[in-house]
Design a protein around this motif. Structure first.
Motif, PDB file in Angstrom:
ATOM      1  N   THR A   1      32.140  26.694  53.739  1.00 49.37           N
ATOM      2  CA  THR A   1      33.422  27.028  52.929  1.00 49.37           C
ATOM      3  C   THR A   1      33.696  26.176  51.676  1.00 49.37           C
ATOM      4  OG1 THR A   1      34.564  27.222  55.006  1.00 49.37           O
ATOM      5  CG2 THR A   1      35.960  26.799  53.167  1.00 49.37           C
TER       6      THR A   1
ATOM      7  N   LEU B   1      25.350  37.729  49.677  1.00 44.16           N
ATOM      8  CA  LEU B   1      25.861  36.800  50.898  1.00 44.16           C
ATOM      9  C   LEU B   1      25.413  37.799  52.232  1.00 44.16           C
ATOM     10  CD1 LEU B   1      29.683  36.864  50.030  1.00 44.16           C
ATOM     11  CD2 LEU B   1      28.087  34.953  49.819  1.00 44.16           C
TER      12      LEU B   1
ATOM     13  N   LEU C   1      31.280  27.981  49.203  1.00 49.42           N
ATOM     14  CA  LEU C   1      31.945  29.142  48.561  1.00 49.42           C
ATOM     15  C   LEU C   1      33.029  29.078  47.653  1.00 49.42           C
ATOM     16  CD1 LEU C   1      31.626  31.340  52.006  1.00 49.42           C
ATOM     17  CD2 LEU C   1      30.125  31.561  49.908  1.00 49.42           C
TER      18      LEU C   1
ATOM     19  N   LEU D   1      34.557  31.838  45.604  1.00 52.41           N
ATOM     20  CA  LEU D   1      35.383  32.641  46.666  1.00 52.41           C
ATOM     21  C   LEU D   1      36.497  31.689  47.459  1.00 52.41           C
ATOM     22  CD1 LEU D   1      32.171  33.871  48.214  1.00 52.41           C
ATOM     23  CD2 LEU D   1      33.641  35.244  47.095  1.00 52.41           C
TER      24      LEU D   1
END
Length: 90
Positions: free
Chosen positions: A24, A60, A27, A32
Motif C-alpha cells: 500500500t 500491476l 502504491l 495510486l
C-alpha cells in the motif's frame, strides 16, 4: 468493482487499497491514492494490467489489481495534469 475487472480503455477512480501495508505504501508513493483517476491501457495474458496514473504507465499484477477497489468515472472534456485536450490544441 476491482481494478482487475476494469475494461480496457476505461477511466476509473480509486476507492481504496486492500493489500499488505508495505505494498500500500509503495502504491501510494507511485500515485495510486484514494480518489486518483487511472486509465486502463492494456491487459496482458497472465492477468497483468498496464495502467496510466498521473501521466505514468504502471504494470500491476493480478494479485495487486484485484485488491484495489474502483468506481467508473465519466470524465468528458477533462484531462490528466500534463495532458492536452483538443480545445487546448486549437
Amino acid at each position: 468493482m476491482t481494478l482487475y475487472e476494469a475494461k480496457k480503455g476505461g477511466s476509473y477512480c480509486i476507492e481504496s487499497l486492500y493489500v499488505e501495508p508495505s505494498i500500500t505504501r509503495r502504491l501510494q508513493a507511485l500515485g495510486l491514492n484514494d480518489g486518483t483517476i487511472v486509465n486502463i491501457l492494456n491487459r496482458k495474458k497472465r492477468g497483468a494490467l498496464i495502467v496510466r496514473v498521473r501521466g505514468t504507465r504502471l504494470a500491476l499484477g493480478k494479485h495487486i489489481s484485484s485488491s484495489i477497489e474502483i468506481r467508473e468515472v465519466c470524465r468528458e472534456g477533462m484531462a490528466e495534469p500534463g495532458e492536452e485536450t483538443e480545445n487546448e490544441l486549437s
